[in-house]
Structure formats: C-alpha cells, structure tokens
Design an enzyme around this catalytic site. Structure first.
Site, PDB file in Angstrom:
ATOM      1  N   ASN A  62       0.855  -1.183   0.000  1.00  0.00           N
ATOM      2  CA  ASN A  62       0.000   0.000   0.000  1.00  0.00           C
ATOM      3  C   ASN A  62       0.896   1.240   0.000  1.00  0.00           C
ATOM      4  O   ASN A  62       1.442   1.603   1.033  1.00  0.00           O
ATOM      5  CB  ASN A  62      -0.907  -0.050   1.252  1.00  0.00           C
ATOM      6  CG  ASN A  62      -1.799   1.171   1.368  1.00  0.00           C
ATOM      7  OD1 ASN A  62      -1.861   1.994   0.455  1.00  0.00           O
ATOM      8  ND2 ASN A  62      -2.492   1.300   2.493  1.00  0.00           N
ATOM      9  N   LYS A  64       0.066   4.207  -0.244  1.00  0.00           N
ATOM     10  CA  LYS A  64      -0.634   5.382   0.293  1.00  0.00           C
ATOM     11  C   LYS A  64      -0.392   6.571  -0.665  1.00  0.00           C
ATOM     12  O   LYS A  64      -0.274   6.351  -1.871  1.00  0.00           O
ATOM     13  CB  LYS A  64      -0.206   5.670   1.726  1.00  0.00           C
ATOM     14  CG  LYS A  64      -0.337   4.403   2.595  1.00  0.00           C
ATOM     15  CD  LYS A  64      -0.296   4.643   4.050  1.00  0.00           C
ATOM     16  CE  LYS A  64      -0.467   3.304   4.768  1.00  0.00           C
ATOM     17  NZ  LYS A  64      -0.580   3.432   6.206  1.00  0.00           N
ATOM     18  N   HIS A 154     -10.012   1.280   4.565  1.00  0.00           N
ATOM     19  CA  HIS A 154      -8.748   1.446   5.317  1.00  0.00           C
ATOM     20  C   HIS A 154      -8.997   2.400   6.489  1.00  0.00           C
ATOM     21  O   HIS A 154      -9.800   3.325   6.386  1.00  0.00           O
ATOM     22  CB  HIS A 154      -7.680   2.002   4.376  1.00  0.00           C
ATOM     23  CG  HIS A 154      -6.312   1.980   4.992  1.00  0.00           C
ATOM     24  ND1 HIS A 154      -5.902   2.917   5.902  1.00  0.00           N
ATOM     25  CD2 HIS A 154      -5.297   1.101   4.866  1.00  0.00           C
ATOM     26  CE1 HIS A 154      -4.663   2.622   6.297  1.00  0.00           C
ATOM     27  NE2 HIS A 154      -4.280   1.519   5.679  1.00  0.00           N
ATOM     28  N   GLU A 156      -7.384   4.810   7.572  1.00  0.00           N
ATOM     29  CA  GLU A 156      -7.174   6.229   7.261  1.00  0.00           C
ATOM     30  C   GLU A 156      -8.408   6.810   6.569  1.00  0.00           C
ATOM     31  O   GLU A 156      -8.765   7.966   6.776  1.00  0.00           O
ATOM     32  CB  GLU A 156      -5.905   6.379   6.394  1.00  0.00           C
ATOM     33  CG  GLU A 156      -4.657   6.212   7.256  1.00  0.00           C
ATOM     34  CD  GLU A 156      -3.453   5.623   6.538  1.00  0.00           C
ATOM     35  OE1 GLU A 156      -3.406   5.652   5.304  1.00  0.00           O
ATOM     36  OE2 GLU A 156      -2.555   5.115   7.245  1.00  0.00           O
ATOM     37  N   GLU A 225      -6.210  -4.919  10.587  1.00  0.00           N
ATOM     38  CA  GLU A 225      -5.175  -3.906  10.804  1.00  0.00           C
ATOM     39  C   GLU A 225      -5.483  -3.122  12.083  1.00  0.00           C
ATOM     40  O   GLU A 225      -6.288  -2.176  12.045  1.00  0.00           O
ATOM     41  CB  GLU A 225      -5.142  -2.926   9.629  1.00  0.00           C
ATOM     42  CG  GLU A 225      -4.776  -3.562   8.311  1.00  0.00           C
ATOM     43  CD  GLU A 225      -4.173  -2.533   7.359  1.00  0.00           C
ATOM     44  OE1 GLU A 225      -3.021  -2.718   6.977  1.00  0.00           O
ATOM     45  OE2 GLU A 225      -4.839  -1.544   7.041  1.00  0.00           O
ATOM     46  N   GLY A 231       1.636   2.344  10.783  1.00  0.00           N
ATOM     47  CA  GLY A 231       2.579   3.460  10.626  1.00  0.00           C
ATOM     48  C   GLY A 231       3.292   3.853  11.902  1.00  0.00           C
ATOM     49  O   GLY A 231       3.937   4.902  11.959  1.00  0.00           O
ATOM     50  N   SER A 271       2.628  -2.088  10.496  1.00  0.00           N
ATOM     51  CA  SER A 271       4.076  -2.144  10.744  1.00  0.00           C
ATOM     52  C   SER A 271       4.706  -3.490  10.391  1.00  0.00           C
ATOM     53  O   SER A 271       5.630  -3.945  11.071  1.00  0.00           O
ATOM     54  CB  SER A 271       4.389  -1.755  12.200  1.00  0.00           C
ATOM     55  OG  SER A 271       3.975  -0.429  12.443  1.00  0.00           O
ATOM     56  N   GLY A 292       2.396  -1.050   4.453  1.00  0.00           N
ATOM     57  CA  GLY A 292       2.510   0.361   4.080  1.00  0.00           C
ATOM     58  C   GLY A 292       3.967   0.758   3.942  1.00  0.00           C
ATOM     59  O   GLY A 292       4.635   0.422   2.961  1.00  0.00           O
ATOM     60  N   GLY A 293       4.496   1.422   4.968  1.00  0.00           N
ATOM     61  CA  GLY A 293       5.837   2.019   4.924  1.00  0.00           C
ATOM     62  C   GLY A 293       6.912   1.101   4.350  1.00  0.00           C
ATOM     63  O   GLY A 293       7.673   1.508   3.453  1.00  0.00           O
TER      64      GLY A 293
HETATM   65  P1  PGA Z   1       2.175   0.328   7.766  1.00  0.00           P
HETATM   66  O1  PGA Z   1       0.748   0.539   7.052  1.00  0.00           O
HETATM   67  O2  PGA Z   1       2.741  -0.956   7.226  1.00  0.00           O
HETATM   68  O3  PGA Z   1       2.982   1.529   7.370  1.00  0.00           O
HETATM   69  O4  PGA Z   1       1.925   0.248   9.229  1.00  0.00           O
HETATM   70  C1  PGA Z   1      -0.127  -0.542   6.849  1.00  0.00           C
HETATM   71  C2  PGA Z   1      -1.393  -0.051   6.191  1.00  0.00           C
HETATM   72  O5  PGA Z   1      -1.808   1.088   6.469  1.00  0.00           O
HETATM   73  O6  PGA Z   1      -2.016  -0.760   5.399  1.00  0.00           O
END
Ligand code: PGA
Length: 315
Positions: A62, A64, A154, A156, A225, A231, A271, A292-293
């Site tokens: 992802n 983002k 998601h 967010e 999640e 994040g 994470s 994500g990251g």
């Molecule tokens: P993250 O994000 O791996 O940066 O924690 C995961 C996500 O939001 O799907």
C-alpha cells in the site's frame, strides 16, 4: 508450530457449547496433523474436522499517497529483480499486489508487461460507476485501467474521511460488480484495545461483510489492521494477531458457516516489515500482509513476499 489434533481435542470440541452452528467442529490449519484416532472419534461423535485449506497467500504494497511515475518505473524493475532473487517461483505460490495512488495505476499496468510480475490494487473507490461525484474514482474505471483488487475501508479512510461500515458495505458490493476483489480493512484503535473492546469493534466492522449477498462476500479478502499498529513501528504481537484472527474466523463461521470461514483469506497489516514478516507468516489463519511504509522499498517488499511462500503446498 505443528499442532497434533488428538482424540482429546475432539472430545473437547464435542463438549464445547455450540452457538449458531449446529455441529461441533475443529478447524485444521497449515501444518496441523490429525491423528487416525481423532478422525475415527470425530466421525462417531459427529464432530466436523474441516479439511485442510489451501488459501493462496497475498501480499499487498500500500503506497498510500506516495510515489511518482519515476519512482514507479524504478520500483517495478527492482521488484522484478528482487523477486527473482528471493522468491523465483512466486507467481505459482503467492499473489503479489501493489496499490499505487490512482493516477499511477495505468502506468503500473503498462510497466508490468501485462501483469506478469504483479497485480494492481486501487487504494479506494467510490460507490457509483460514473456521474457528478467530483474527485471520486469509479471502481469500473479502476478495473479498466488495470486493477484487479481494491482496498476498502482502510482506517485512514474511516478516520480522515468518515467512512462508515454501511459505506464500506456499498463499496464492497460495487467493487465486486466492477470485477475487483476488495481487500476490506478493519481493526480496533488503541482506546478500544485498552478498554477491552477489540472483539466488539471487530464484530461490528464485520457486519459490512455479512450485509452483502454471500456470492459477493466470497470475493472479499479481509485485512485485520489494528489502528495503533499502522505506521507506528509497533506491530501487534503474534499472540494478539493469532487471538484476533481466531475470533474473526469464529465470528465468520457463526454468520456465514464453516466452509466460508475456512476459505476466506485474512491478511495482517500494521508495521509489517522484512524482519517481522517471517514470524507473522506462520501465525495460524493469517494468509498474507498489507504493508505500508516497508513496502516502499522494493527489496523489502520482495522479502516480505518471500516470507509468505505457501508452506508444504498449503497455507
Ligand atoms: P504500515 O501501514 O505498514 O505503514 O503500518 C499498513 C497499512 O496502512 O495498510
């Protein structure tokens, strides 16, 4: 982590109070071994031992709101190289998906040589096919531009854009109508976890899945999640993930039946990185990761994909 299903477990399952499901059952996961005695006893007590599942692992990067055409060009060629290095036969075993921002989707599609090296997901889609909805993206257009998956609900989107379970349900349905497989995200926030509300919140969020017709629900991939792990660099512990995953499968079993509960893919997100992926991949009931990251570096995402190789031909 191999578990032996013994006659004792069968007796325990037979005694356990059943809720909406009328028959006692034992779910067999990954490397579990059922003893011959347990199988015989299950037959005579009427306990269902679910057959081993063969859920195909899926990892999704992802991005983002990150990336650019130049970044994508470099990323995709690096990804192909690192996958060849760490997991040469990945295409046979694991769905490798990237979710770039919407304007990059047609470019990603062009770069992936007709999708031989990865599939593409949208990060969001609206609940209409077309019309006066300024700024929104049609799921049908996502499909036409090369996506096969779409992330829905998601945290967010829920937090920053007020998406509700009802809206998530609508998005699931129209995305499937458009030919996309939705990856439905859900999870508790820190306050909910601290006050012991995790299961209640998750049961509520799963109602989006239960409110669509079952033939649609079968196309949905779930992504647990925990919001406090997204994040933050703090991933949930293996015990926490396993506990929630078990709750999810039981809740689904009660609402949609044991076969559905065995077949649905559940990803973990929050994470995940190239180091903890190996441990997360062996948690029972977890079939992949939404990343994500850490996914923004192709080398790390390729390592994460390799961690989610099917083991012994089934996962
Ligand atoms: P993250 O994000 O791996 O940066 O924690 C995961 C996500 O939001 O799907």
């Amino acid at each position: 982590m191999r578990r032996f299903i013994t006659a004792d477990e069968v007796r325990k399952a037979a005694r356990a109070p059943q809720e909406k499901s009328s028959r006692a059952f034992i779910r067999v996961e990954k490397d579990d071994v059922v003893t011959a005695e347990a199988r015989d006893l299950a037959r005579s007590l009427g306990v269902v031992i679910s057959s081993e599942t063969s859920r195909r692992p899926l990892v999704c990067a992802n991005f983002k709101m990150n990336g650019s055409p130049g970044f994508l060009d470099k990323y995709t060629s690096e990804l192909a190289g690192y996958l060849a290095q760490f997991y040469p036969d990945y295409a046979a075993g694991t769905d490798v998906v990237i979710a770039p921002p919407a304007p990059l989707i047609p470019i990603a599609y062009g770069l992936c040589e007709r999708k031989t090296i990865y599939s593409i997901a949208g990060q969001n889609a609206y609940v209409k096919e077309s019309g006066a909805y300024t700024g929104e993206t049609s799921p049908h257009l996502l499909k036409e531009c090369g996506a096969d998956f779409v992330i829905v609900g998601h945290s967010e989107r829920r937090k920053l854009f007020g998406e509700t379970d009802a809206l998530v349900a609508q998005k699931l349905k129209i995305s499937i109508d458009a030919g996309l497989a939705p990856i439905m995200c859900f999870g508790e926030n820190l306050g909910e976890r601290k006050t012991g509300g995790t299961f209640e919140v998750i049961a509520q969020m799963l109602t989006a899945l239960y409110s669509i017709p079952i033939e649609y629900a079968k196309k949905v991939i779930l992504a647990y999640e925990p919001v406090w792990a997204i994040g933050t660099g703090v991933n949930a512990s293996n015990e926490q993930i396993a506990e929630v995953c078990d709750f999810i499968r039981k809740n689904i079993m009660q609402n949609l039946g044991v076969d559905f509960s065995n077949a649905v893919r559940i990803l973990y997100g929050g994470s995940v990185n190239e180091i903890n992926a190996l441990e997360i991949a062996v948690i029972k009931g977890i079939d992949g990761a939404l990343v994500g990251g850490a996914s923004l570096k192709a080398v790390n995402f390729a390592k994460i994909a390799a961690a989610f190789k099917p083991r012994n031909g089934s996962n």
